[in-house]
Structures are given as structure tokens and as C-alpha cells.
Design a protein around this motif. Structure first.
Motif, PDB file in Angstrom:
ATOM      1  N   LEU A  50      -9.751 -52.992  25.919  1.00  0.00           N
ATOM      2  CA  LEU A  50      -9.261 -51.975  26.846  1.00  0.00           C
ATOM      3  C   LEU A  50     -10.382 -51.074  27.355  1.00  0.00           C
ATOM      4  N   TRP A  51     -11.621 -51.500  27.155  1.00  0.00           N
ATOM      5  CA  TRP A  51     -12.745 -50.619  27.442  1.00  0.00           C
ATOM      6  C   TRP A  51     -12.791 -50.177  28.907  1.00  0.00           C
ATOM      7  N   GLY A  52     -12.470 -51.057  29.834  1.00  0.00           N
ATOM      8  CA  GLY A  52     -12.471 -50.698  31.254  1.00  0.00           C
ATOM      9  C   GLY A  52     -11.465 -49.604  31.558  1.00  0.00           C
ATOM     10  N   LEU A  77       0.893 -52.241  20.365  1.00  0.00           N
ATOM     11  CA  LEU A  77       1.414 -53.603  20.465  1.00  0.00           C
ATOM     12  C   LEU A  77       0.484 -54.583  19.756  1.00  0.00           C
ATOM     13  N   ASP A  78      -0.809 -54.438  20.028  1.00  0.00           N
ATOM     14  CA  ASP A  78      -1.805 -55.308  19.392  1.00  0.00           C
ATOM     15  C   ASP A  78      -1.785 -55.144  17.877  1.00  0.00           C
ATOM     16  N   LEU A  79      -1.723 -53.898  17.408  1.00  0.00           N
ATOM     17  CA  LEU A  79      -1.776 -53.637  15.972  1.00  0.00           C
ATOM     18  C   LEU A  79      -0.520 -54.136  15.265  1.00  0.00           C
ATOM     19  N   ARG A  80       0.647 -53.939  15.858  1.00  0.00           N
ATOM     20  CA  ARG A  80       1.887 -54.428  15.253  1.00  0.00           C
ATOM     21  C   ARG A  80       1.858 -55.948  15.111  1.00  0.00           C
ATOM     22  N   LYS A  81       1.408 -56.622  16.162  1.00  0.00           N
ATOM     23  CA  LYS A  81       1.344 -58.083  16.111  1.00  0.00           C
ATOM     24  C   LYS A  81       0.330 -58.546  15.063  1.00  0.00           C
ATOM     25  N   ARG A  82      -0.799 -57.849  14.983  1.00  0.00           N
ATOM     26  CA  ARG A  82      -1.813 -58.228  13.994  1.00  0.00           C
ATOM     27  C   ARG A  82      -1.262 -58.125  12.575  1.00  0.00           C
ATOM     28  N   SER A 106      -1.556 -35.689  35.647  1.00  0.00           N
ATOM     29  CA  SER A 106      -0.437 -36.628  35.697  1.00  0.00           C
ATOM     30  C   SER A 106      -0.924 -38.072  35.579  1.00  0.00           C
ATOM     31  N   SER A 107      -1.992 -38.392  36.312  1.00  0.00           N
ATOM     32  CA  SER A 107      -2.557 -39.747  36.245  1.00  0.00           C
ATOM     33  C   SER A 107      -3.088 -40.052  34.848  1.00  0.00           C
ATOM     34  N   TYR A 108      -3.761 -39.061  34.266  1.00  0.00           N
ATOM     35  CA  TYR A 108      -4.322 -39.259  32.929  1.00  0.00           C
ATOM     36  C   TYR A 108      -3.219 -39.488  31.893  1.00  0.00           C
ATOM     37  N   THR A 109      -2.126 -38.743  32.004  1.00  0.00           N
ATOM     38  CA  THR A 109      -1.026 -38.891  31.046  1.00  0.00           C
ATOM     39  C   THR A 109      -0.465 -40.304  31.077  1.00  0.00           C
ATOM     40  N   VAL A 110      -0.258 -40.831  32.292  1.00  0.00           N
ATOM     41  CA  VAL A 110       0.284 -42.193  32.423  1.00  0.00           C
ATOM     42  C   VAL A 110      -0.712 -43.235  31.905  1.00  0.00           C
ATOM     43  N   MET A 111      -1.971 -43.082  32.284  1.00  0.00           N
ATOM     44  CA  MET A 111      -2.990 -44.052  31.883  1.00  0.00           C
ATOM     45  C   MET A 111      -3.204 -44.060  30.370  1.00  0.00           C
ATOM     46  N   SER A 112      -3.256 -42.868  29.763  1.00  0.00           N
ATOM     47  CA  SER A 112      -3.461 -42.805  28.316  1.00  0.00           C
ATOM     48  C   SER A 112      -2.267 -43.362  27.564  1.00  0.00           C
ATOM     49  N   ALA A 113      -1.054 -43.165  28.096  1.00  0.00           N
ATOM     50  CA  ALA A 113       0.140 -43.715  27.454  1.00  0.00           C
ATOM     51  C   ALA A 113       0.106 -45.242  27.472  1.00  0.00           C
ATOM     52  N   ARG A 114      -0.334 -45.821  28.585  1.00  0.00           N
ATOM     53  CA  ARG A 114      -0.422 -47.283  28.658  1.00  0.00           C
ATOM     54  C   ARG A 114      -1.449 -47.827  27.679  1.00  0.00           C
ATOM     55  N   ILE A 115      -2.556 -47.116  27.520  1.00  0.00           N
ATOM     56  CA  ILE A 115      -3.579 -47.548  26.564  1.00  0.00           C
ATOM     57  C   ILE A 115      -3.047 -47.485  25.135  1.00  0.00           C
ATOM     58  N   SER A 116      -2.373 -46.376  24.804  1.00  0.00           N
ATOM     59  CA  SER A 116      -1.848 -46.227  23.443  1.00  0.00           C
ATOM     60  C   SER A 116      -0.804 -47.285  23.136  1.00  0.00           C
ATOM     61  N   ILE A 139      -4.775 -37.676  20.660  1.00  0.00           N
ATOM     62  CA  ILE A 139      -5.984 -37.968  21.452  1.00  0.00           C
ATOM     63  C   ILE A 139      -6.021 -37.102  22.692  1.00  0.00           C
ATOM     64  N   ASN A 140      -4.846 -36.910  23.296  1.00  0.00           N
ATOM     65  CA  ASN A 140      -4.766 -36.054  24.485  1.00  0.00           C
ATOM     66  C   ASN A 140      -5.246 -34.637  24.161  1.00  0.00           C
ATOM     67  N   GLN A 141      -4.809 -34.136  23.001  1.00  0.00           N
ATOM     68  CA  GLN A 141      -5.234 -32.792  22.585  1.00  0.00           C
ATOM     69  C   GLN A 141      -6.730 -32.733  22.324  1.00  0.00           C
ATOM     70  N   LEU A 142      -7.252 -33.761  21.688  1.00  0.00           N
ATOM     71  CA  LEU A 142      -8.681 -33.767  21.360  1.00  0.00           C
ATOM     72  C   LEU A 142      -9.538 -33.830  22.616  1.00  0.00           C
ATOM     73  N   VAL A 143      -9.262 -34.797  23.476  1.00  0.00           N
ATOM     74  CA  VAL A 143     -10.115 -35.022  24.649  1.00  0.00           C
ATOM     75  C   VAL A 143     -10.049 -33.831  25.604  1.00  0.00           C
ATOM     76  N   ARG A 144      -8.835 -33.438  25.946  1.00  0.00           N
ATOM     77  CA  ARG A 144      -8.702 -32.345  26.896  1.00  0.00           C
ATOM     78  C   ARG A 144      -9.190 -31.035  26.287  1.00  0.00           C
ATOM     79  N   GLY A 145      -8.840 -30.793  24.998  1.00  0.00           N
ATOM     80  CA  GLY A 145      -9.276 -29.559  24.353  1.00  0.00           C
ATOM     81  C   GLY A 145     -10.774 -29.495  24.191  1.00  0.00           C
ATOM     82  N   GLY A 146     -11.382 -30.608  23.743  1.00  0.00           N
ATOM     83  CA  GLY A 146     -12.829 -30.635  23.556  1.00  0.00           C
ATOM     84  C   GLY A 146     -13.582 -30.458  24.856  1.00  0.00           C
TER      85      GLY A 146
END
Length: 601
Positions: free
Chosen positions: A37-39, A115-120, A100-110, A160-167
Motif C-alpha cells: 500500500l506504499w503508493g 483484511l490482509d491481516l485477518r486472512k493471514r 475529508s479526502s484524508y479521512t476517506v483515504m486513510s480508512a481505505r488503507i486501514s 493513526i489519524n490522531q498521531l499524524v495530524r497531531g504530530g
């Protein structure tokens, strides 16, 4: 890492080296989840930087408006003030859109990470060998998939939202304060020293505290799952009162662990508020004196005070992030420990194909021990010709079930080899092995779904006629037809429940539909009543023809259909021969048969 090692992570005390190793393992797991998900992560990071910058620019624009726009307006030049107001509104609108854009994008990443972790976790635990599941309780596995993943979800969704935006917010404010007034910026940097000390104090104490809450939570889930799974035994032995006491102790342990963490926050959060107020007071005092001396404009002082309030506002959010982080970090430690487990029964790197197996089974110099001090089979040799039906009898703990598990390759021998048609099972292709050898145990497990679907588990592409034929062969067809919806009856719904004997017959049909060349029945008739057992034996005589079969049974009535009887004691074969031959003798089997016959009378 061994099963013992993973179980050990249910402790809450670790050496420094152990903690470092666990932390490195968790970081490696997190990196592997983020790599695909790096991109998206890069684009999201750019968006949050721009949105934070748009928010931080507000007080600086207010200072410009007061110190430059208002004096110009007093001289009838309204343009600077209007430009400042327009810039302030544009920054606010841009910040809102980007957030607003960041909230949607970060939710999709999380969600992608979860999903990946549950399947693993699911796929990996399914691949692990039987010894892992026999040592790692089902309650702990459930905790990994539920409470632990929920902790990680909370971190990804909000932490993560709190950390990134707060920091970023705090970093940009620090830069902005230096640009507005470098003296106020220095005062803010001085305030960071006690802030860092407070954070470090909280970090050290909360890390152990949150690990204790995860351990207590896992114990709570384990006790609940074990009690509900074994509810029949609980009712039969009237252990409700004792279970209530034990569960109450786990609840108290969990409550105490959480109470200690709350006490930490009870000190940490007021400390943050006090530090913020002291800093604001110092800035107001120094700034006010400088305004009086003409060294600082009033608008700049207002901007500095606004920045000071905004600087400490995210600090409490960062503290809440640390709450989520510690809980998620402890959860990630447990999950990474499970994912680091490796199957003790490894698939071959260069497998040998055996498309048409005949069914000859061989034990050559086999030794097997579950642990170093628990040797079950000492130097065992046995040859079972293809198509022969053998019965294994003997006292409990003689090694009969171990023998069956080695043939099924649930375990590998400590020494020697187990072979199918001369091919070492460790070199046989897994698909060929599972197609050739099927084991039916006493624990006849039915999965959610229909009766027909459970039978088809042995052959997913089976037709309805094949499913019915398999049920008829083992005597299960009549009772299935009497169910509310016949073969379409849901085994989990009301009216679809079946008895223990009926479940066993369904598992027989499942195994027979798979059509293996080697069929192992490990106490598989123990749940059947006498009429059902007779029906099954009639089906067995037909279905075991031209097939290698290993029957483990305490009921000697089942032994009658065997070509050969092996009597085992302490991991060794003490008698070997046809049933009639052994019955006529004076050995262990003759005595067992006589005692069984007398019991029928």
C-alpha cells in the motif's frame, strides 16, 4: 518459534532482549502489511501535510490582518484586510476538503491492512500442524481474531489519524511561532523539555500496563470459550459455582489491570493541562511586556497565544493515541507470534507424485515422541499390504492413535520413515497424500451448512446421487430422509440437530465419498448404538473391499471384519494374526475377547 514460545507470550514480564526481539518481529509484520500500500500511503501523507498547513496558517493571517490590514483600513485602504480575510477563508475551505479526502483515504488503507491481516491469521493457523492446535487453546486463537484485531482496527481507524495530524500540527505550529516571533518560539521549545519527560514517564509505565490488560483479556476469553465449549461437562459435573469463581477472578484481574492504566491517565492528562496553561501564562507575560515596550505587535502576540493553545490541544489526542498504540502493539505482538509459527510437518520442497496409489503402508525403524520424556513408539516396524484391513487393539495409551496420526501425517516420526507404496510420506505430494489417506475420528464434527454439504466435504464436486449413494452405503440415508428438509437440512438450525451416532454416520459417508485407498477409523464407532453399528459394519464390509483399512476400536465387535489383528502394548506389537487365530490362543487378545463375550451375556 515453538508453540511453547508463543504460549509464553501470554506472560506480562519479559527481559529486555525478549522485548526487543518481539518488537522487531512486530515491526517486520507491520512493514509487510504496508509494503503493498506504499503508493496510497504516500499520497495520503501528502494530503495530510497540505491540510495541516492550511489549518496552521490561520493565526498568522489573523496577525497580518490586525497588524497590517486594520491600520490600512483606518486609512481607507480596505484591500489588505479583504485579502487577509479571503486568504483565511480559502485556507479554511482547503483544509476542510483535504481533511475529508484524508479521512476517506486513510480508512481505505486501514481496511486493506485489516483484511490482509485477518486472512493471514486464518490461513496461517489453518496451515499449522496438529501439535500447534493441540497446545494452543482455541480461546487464544479466537482472541487473536477478535479482541486483538479489534485493537489494531481502533488504532488504524482513529489512532493513526490522531498521531499524524497531531504530530504535524505541533511541528507546523512550532515553525509558525518562530516565523511570527522567535522569542515565543524559544519559550515553546523550553516547554517541550518537561513535556518530553512526562511522555517518557507515561510510556514506560503504560507499556507494561497495557500488556497486562491484553494478557488478562486473553485469559478471560479462553475461560469463556472453554466453558461454553464444554458446557455439557459443566452441567454434568455441576461445576457452575467453581467456574463462576474462576471467571470472577479473571474478571477482577482484567478490571485491576485496566484500573492501573486509568490511574496513569489520571496523572498524565492533568499534567498535560497544567503544562499547557503554564506555557500560555509565560507567553502572555513575556509577550505582554514586549508589546508594552514596542518590541512585539499586538497581532503577533494574539497569534502566538492562539498557536500556544492550538499546540497543546493535540497533546491530549496524542495521549489517547498512545492508549490505542499500546493496546494495538501488545495485540500485534501476539499475532506476530502466531504468524511466526512454522508447521512441524513441512511440505516437501521437491514432492513425489503418486497419482494411482495402491495402499501399501510401511513403518521402518520408526520412533516417535511427543516430548523428549514421552516416547510413544520405540523402534517400530510394520508392513500393511495394500487392500488389507487391520484392527489395532490394546489398552489406552498403547500408541494406537499415534500410529494412525503418523499414517495420516498429522505428525512426522522422530526417526525412521512411514511410507505409502514405498514412498516416504515426507516426500509425497500433499494433494496425493490427502487424496490417498482419510482418517475418521471419534469427534465427528459437522460444519455449518446442510447435511449434504457436510457429506460432500470429502468430495466438493460430488453430485447429489453420489452423496446419497455414500449415505446409503453407511446406513445414514434413512435417518437423513426423516430430517425436516432431508439432505438440505441445516445442521445448525432448529429441527436439524442430529445425535452423536448420526453425526458419526455422516462423517463416515463423508470419508467414503472421498474414496481413499487408505481409510483409518480411530474409535469411529464409539458413538454408535448396537443397531447403528451393525448397519455400519455391513457397509464397511463392502466399502473396505480392495482398500487398505486401519481400524482402532475398543469394541471387539468391530474387529470381526478385520483380516488381521495387532495387539499393542507400550508402543510395541505383542500379538499379530487373524482374529480367529488369536481368539483360539491364550494371549492378550483371547482374554480381551473372552471378557467382552462374557459382558454381552
Amino acid at each position: 518459534m515453538s508453540v511453547t514460545g508463543v504460549m509464553g507470550e501470554e506472560r506480562d514480564d519479559f527481559s529486555r532482549a525478549e522485548s526487543r526481539q518481539i518488537r522487531q518481529r512486530s515491526i517486520a509484520l507491520l512493514s509487510s502489511l504496508l509494503r503493498p500500500l506504499w503508493g496510497r500511503v504516500t499520497v495520503t501523507a501528502l494530503v495530510v501535510v497540505l491540510s495541516t498547513a492550511a489549518q496552521v496558517v490561520g493565526p498568522a493571517l489573523i496577525a497580518i490582518g490586525i497588524d497590517n490590514g486594520l491600520p490600512a483600513a483606518l486609512n481607507a485602504d480596505w484591500m489588505p484586510l479583504w485579502l487577509t480575510v479571503a486568504g483565511y477563508l480559502a485556507a479554511g475551505i482547503m483544509g476542510a476538503v483535504l481533511i475529508s479526502s484524508y479521512t476517506v483515504m486513510s480508512a481505505r488503507i486501514s481496511q486493506a491492512i485489516l483484511l490482509d491481516l485477518r486472512k493471514r491469521v486464518f490461513l496461517h493457523t489453518q496451515r499449522l500442524s496438529l501439535d500447534f492446535h493441540e497446545n494452543y487453546t482455541s480461546g487464544r486463537i479466537i482472541a487473536r481474531q477478535t479482541s486483538d484485531l479489534d485493537s489494531i482496527r481502533e488504532l488504524l481507524d482513529s489512532g493513526i489519524n490522531q498521531l499524524v495530524r497531531g504530530g504535524l500540527y505541533m511541528g507546523f505550529i512550532t515553525v509558525a511561532m518562530f516565523l511570527v516571533d522567535w522569542v515565543s518560539g524559544l519559550l515553546l521549545l523550553i516547554a517541550l523539555v518537561p513535556l518530553a519527560v512526562l511522555f517518557r514517564w507515561f510510556q514506560r509505565r503504560s507499556q507494561a500496563g497495557f500488556r497486562r490488560t491484553r494478557v488478562a483479556s486473553a485469559r478471560l476469553i479462553v475461560k469463556f470459550v472453554e466453558t461454553m465449549t464444554g458446557i455439557r461437562a459443566v452441567k454434568a459435573f455441576r461445576t457452575e459455582k467453581r467456574n463462576e469463581e474462576v471467571f470472577g477472578e479473571h474478571v477482577e484481574e482484567y478490571r485491576d489491570a485496566n484500573a492501573k492504566v486509568i490511574q496513569l491517565f489520571g496523572t498524565f492528562e492533568p499534567g498535560l493541562i497544567l503544562l499547557g496553561n503554564v506555557t500560555l501564562a509565560a507567553l502572555l507575560l513575556v509577550g505582554g511586556l514586549r508589546v508594552a515596550d514596542g518590541q512585539l505587535a499586538i497581532g503577533a502576540l494574539l497569534a502566538v497565544l492562539l498557536y500556544s493553545r492550538q499546540f497543546f490541544a493535540p497533546v491530549e489526542e496524542l495521549a489517547m493515541f498512545y492508549n490505542s498504540y499500546q493496546s494495538a502493539a501488545a495485540a500485534l505482538e501476539k499475532i506476530s507470534g502466531v504468524l511466526e509459527e512454522r508447521p512441524s510437518v513441512q511440505d516437501p520442497t521437491t514432492p513425489i507424485d503418486l497419482w494411482q496409489a495402491k495402499g501399501g503402508v510401511g513403518f521402518d525403524g520408526v520412533e516417535f515422541a511427543y516430548t523428549e520424556d514421552r516416547v510413544v513408539l520405540p523402534s517400530f516396524d510394520l508392513q500393511i499390504p495394500a487392500g488389507q484391513t487391520i484392527a489395532l487393539v490394546g489398552s489406552t495409551g498403547a500408541g494406537k492413535s499415534t500410529l494412525a496420526k503418523l499414517i495420516s501425517r498429522f505428525y512426522d516420526p522422530t526417526q525412521g520413515r512411514v511410507s505409502l507404496d514405498g514412498v516416504d510420506l515426507r516426500r509425497l505430494h500433499p494433494k496425493d497424500l490427502r487424496r490417498a489417506i482419510v482418517m475418521v475420528t471419534q469427534e465427528a464434527y459437522l460444519f455449518s451448512g446442510t447435511v449434504g454439504g457436510n457429506i460432500a466435504l470429502g468430495k466438493p464436486d460430488a453430485t447429489r446421487d453420489e452423496i446419497v449413494a455414500a449415505a446409503k452405503a453407511v446406513g445414514a440415508h434413512d435417518f437423513i430422509e426423516r430430517l425436516p428438509d432431508g439432505y438440505e437440512t441445516d445442521v445448525n438450525k432448529r429441527g436439524g440437530r442430529v445425535s452423536a451416532g448420526q453425526r458419526q454416520l455422516i462423517s463416515f459417508a463423508r470419508a467414503f465419498l472421498a474414496d481413499p485407498v487408505v481409510l483409518i477409523l480411530d474409535e469411529a464407532t464409539a458413538s454408535l448404538d448396537i443397531p447403528s453399528e451393525r448397519l455400519v459394519q455391513e457397509g464397511l464390509q463392502t466399502l473396505l473391499a480392495d482398500r487398505t483399512a486401519v481400524i482402532i476400536a475398543h469394541r471387539l465387535s468391530t474387529v470381526a471384519i478385520a483380516d488381521r489383528v495387532l495387539v499393542m502394548e507400550h508402543g510395541r506389537i505383542v500379538e499379530d494374526g487373524a482374529p480367529e487365530e488369536l481368539i483360539a490362543g491364550t494371549g492378550s487378545f483371547a482374554r480381551m475377547h473372552a471378557a467382552w463375550r462374557d459382558s454381552l451375556v
